[in-house]
Design a protein around this motif. Structure first.
Motif, PDB file in Angstrom:
ATOM      1  N   HIS A 243     -20.848 -17.144 -16.980  1.00  0.00           N
ATOM      2  CA  HIS A 243     -20.815 -17.323 -15.552  1.00  0.00           C
ATOM      3  C   HIS A 243     -22.344 -15.757 -15.679  1.00  0.00           C
ATOM      4  CE1 HIS A 243     -16.074 -17.599 -16.474  1.00  0.00           C
ATOM      5  NE2 HIS A 243     -16.711 -17.234 -17.366  1.00  0.00           N
ATOM      6  N   ARG A 244     -21.935 -15.777 -14.184  1.00  0.00           N
ATOM      7  CA  ARG A 244     -23.138 -14.414 -13.496  1.00  0.00           C
ATOM      8  C   ARG A 244     -22.483 -13.318 -13.804  1.00  0.00           C
ATOM      9  NH1 ARG A 244     -27.070 -14.097  -9.533  1.00  0.00           N
ATOM     10  NH2 ARG A 244     -29.175 -13.385 -10.552  1.00  0.00           N
TER      11      ARG A 244
ATOM     12  N   SER B 273     -18.296 -10.698  -8.557  1.00  0.00           N
ATOM     13  CA  SER B 273     -19.143 -10.741  -9.588  1.00  0.00           C
ATOM     14  C   SER B 273     -20.502 -11.096  -8.810  1.00  0.00           C
ATOM     15  CB  SER B 273     -19.258 -11.743 -10.635  1.00  0.00           C
ATOM     16  OG  SER B 273     -19.106 -13.163  -9.585  1.00  0.00           O
TER      17      SER B 273
ATOM     18  N   ARG C 124     -23.644  -9.788 -10.822  1.00  0.00           N
ATOM     19  CA  ARG C 124     -25.005  -9.743 -10.203  1.00  0.00           C
ATOM     20  C   ARG C 124     -25.218  -7.687 -10.948  1.00  0.00           C
ATOM     21  NH1 ARG C 124     -26.395 -11.858  -4.311  1.00  0.00           N
ATOM     22  NH2 ARG C 124     -28.288 -11.481  -4.946  1.00  0.00           N
TER      23      ARG C 124
ATOM     24  N   THR D  95     -31.703 -12.532 -16.236  1.00  0.00           N
ATOM     25  CA  THR D  95     -32.364 -12.986 -15.328  1.00  0.00           C
ATOM     26  C   THR D  95     -32.548 -11.672 -14.492  1.00  0.00           C
ATOM     27  OG1 THR D  95     -30.519 -12.725 -13.303  1.00  0.00           O
ATOM     28  CG2 THR D  95     -30.936 -14.316 -14.803  1.00  0.00           C
TER      29      THR D  95
ATOM     30  N   VAL E  52     -26.177 -13.499 -16.991  1.00  0.00           N
ATOM     31  CA  VAL E  52     -25.429 -14.119 -17.721  1.00  0.00           C
ATOM     32  C   VAL E  52     -24.268 -14.498 -19.062  1.00  0.00           C
ATOM     33  CG1 VAL E  52     -25.582 -16.997 -18.360  1.00  0.00           C
ATOM     34  CG2 VAL E  52     -27.259 -15.617 -16.183  1.00  0.00           C
TER      35      VAL E  52
END
Length: 540
Positions: free
Chosen positions: A275-276, A24, A278, A255, A266
């Motif tokens: 959860h996030r 993640s 990237r 984001t 997200v």
């Protein structure tokens, strides 16, 4: 040795992933949100270029063998049934206030529900402002690209979906409904009609079998003869080992980093836990309503009115195609529900001829419905002797659907509800729409011409029905040369966030008259080439 469809499916398809492929916190992955024709095509093209992709889908993986050949059960199985609000003077706000649009919520997206017509845009439709002139109450602009910019992508898309009548592929056979329509078309002087182009195989192609003409394309295709990303792009993308499919994962926010670039998303998993993930760059391909909603939900410092919305164009200019249905009853059975349900197209009216009383044009498209859909949409809320007589004539009924250019209006828009929320506590989208006077004039012209067509072949009763819940949702993040007129540039890249892309029909400046899927895919092939070039140059 050439593999058949079952071998490819068994090799490439893995269904629900057991665990994520990529971490993640991996900043080098691309995030693509949505697995419909746009997102799936982009994910596969990126994987072919060696880019790792995390592909999000809010719905489940459903094996085609599990599709249900029943209108109502199939709707519940595959459709996006999350709450929405509809406002405005359009009839859908009265008839279907909680579901003004029809979208899929499963791997492959709305393509699992579509019936497969694949016409191309015409040159004048990309230059609507120049061609039509100033239209009061409309926000017409020209596309910042021309037909020549789409042609290579159109060729790629027609090969990918296996469009009949194109690039040497044979037509589908005519069913009874088409024979009625084609005979009527000929008798009133139309000359441009055929059983396609259509994204269902007339003969085996690309590891998919020929259609068995079972009439269930809108309920998912158990046979896999209809093209969808679920049976084509997604399995190939997964087989590459470079695409991490996250099903039942609803992205709630994009984001930004301190540098103003998109740095992740997200998302809520199937249990509603946040959860996030990237990302190096992000593509949004959620269909025009949910794409606009996600951008509006992603407001942040510097983007207080929604992400990439400094122009106040996010959510505006919502289009859905001018539409309506014409039913014609005959003395003898037609059995319109047998065979491919929309394999019939009349293109004679898809021209710009303002002498008809409106700008732009429309297609007549053959439509057939299961009895449940027929009863629901023939006259929403219908009851009584007259309505019952229409239902009794079901097997003797033929039908046409209107698909016409819908003019953009700034006030037709997607916004966020002030009061209603979904299961995740997020504001639901509000879809506001008012018919433009051009839409009304076009619909009435089409009703009159369809009545002539069906009367010419002996129809004993002709009735009209209002538009169905919108399957073609367009224009809420339109492309433009300048940042004031739209949301993204000619490659679908956000004017205000240079590593954020929009890849679906949201980017259409105008709707044209053609069903949008082929054009969406053409734009994505063009976008993918641009992204891959930017990755290789280090610019992205």
């Amino acid at each position: 040795m050439k593999r058949n469809t079952d071998e490819l499916w068994n090799e490439a398809s893995r269904g629900e992933p057991e665990s994520p492929l990529f971490d993640s916190n991996d900043v080098d992955v691309a995030v693509v949100i949505g697995t419909g024709p746009a997102g799936a095509t982009l994910a596969l093209e990126l994987a072919r270029a060696g880019q790792r992709v995390v592909l999000f889908e809010a719905g489940p993986w459903i094996d085609p063998a599990s599709f249900i050949n029943d209108d109502r059960a199939a709707f519940e199985q595959m459709s996006w049934t999350d709450p929405r609000e509809a406002t405005g003077t359009w009839q859908l706000a009265r008839d279907f206030p909680g579901s003004p649009a029809w979208m899929g919520k499963l791997v492959g997206g709305t393509a699992n529900l579509w019936t497969g017509l694949t016409p191309r845009f015409k040159a004048h439709e990309l230059r609507a402002s120049e061609t039509y002139g100033r239209i009061p109450d409309s926000t017409l602009i020209d596309w910042p690209i021309g037909l020549n910019d789409l042609e290579n992508g159109y060729d790629q898309a027609e090969r990918a979906v296996g469009a009949t009548h194109r690039q040497g592929r044979p037509p589908l056979p005519a069913n009874n409904n088409y024979k009625v329509v084609a005979n009527g078309a000929a008798r009133i002087g139309y000359t441009h009609y055929a059983t396609g182009p259509y994204a269902v195989n007339a003969e085996p192609y690309d590891c998919r079998p020929a259609t068995i003409q079972d009439g269930f394309a809108s309920q998912g295709d158990k046979q896999r003869s209809k093209w969808t990303p679920l049976v084509s792009e997604i399995p190939r993308a997964l087989a590459s080992g470079l695409v991490d499919l996250r099903t039942r994962c609803h992205v709630t926010r994009i984001t930004l980093g301190a540098n103003g670039r998109a740095d992740g998303v997200v998302f809520a998993d199937a249990d509603g836990i946040l959860h996030r993930q990237r990302a190096r760059f992000i593509s949004v391909a959620c269909n025009a309503i949910e794409t606009a909603r996600l951008l509006l939900l992603s407001s942040t410092a510097g983007h207080q009115n929604g992400l990439a919305n400094g122009s106040d164009q996010v959510g505006r200019n919502y289009m859905r195609h001018t539409s309506g249905v014409i039913y014609a009853e005959f003395e003898q059975p037609v059995h319109m529900y047998r065979g491919e349900p929309m394999a019939g197209l009349i293109a004679d009216e898809s021209r710009h001829d303002p002498s008809r009383g409106f700008v732009g044009g429309y297609y007549f498209e053959m439509i057939s419905q299961g009895l449940a859909s027929f009863s629901q949409f023939n006259e929403p809320g219908g009851w009584g002797v007259e309505f019952a007589s229409r239902m009794e004539a079901y097997t003797r009924t033929s039908a046409l659907w209107i698909c016409g250019e819908d003019l953009p209006q700034a006030t037709n828009r997607v916004t966020l509800s002030d009061s209603a929320t979904d299961a995740l506590g997020l504001p639901v989208p509000v879809v506001h729409y008012d018919d433009h006077s051009n839409d009304i004039a076009m619909r009435m012209h089409a009703y009159d011409r369809a009545e002539e067509l069906f009367s010419a072949v002996g129809a004993v009763r002709i009735t009209t029905a209002p538009p169905l819940p919108s399957g073609h949702n367009l224009g809420t993040a339109r492309m433009s040369l300048d940042a004031e007129s739209g949301v993204v540039d000619p490659y679908g890249r956000a004017h205000e966030v240079d590593n954020l892309f929009i890849s679906d029909g949201s980017v259409f400046p105008t709707s044209g008259a053609a069903n949008p899927t082929l054009t969406i895919m053409s734009l994505v092939y063009r976008q993918a080439a641009h992204i891959i070039g930017a990755l290789r140059s280090g610019e992205l």
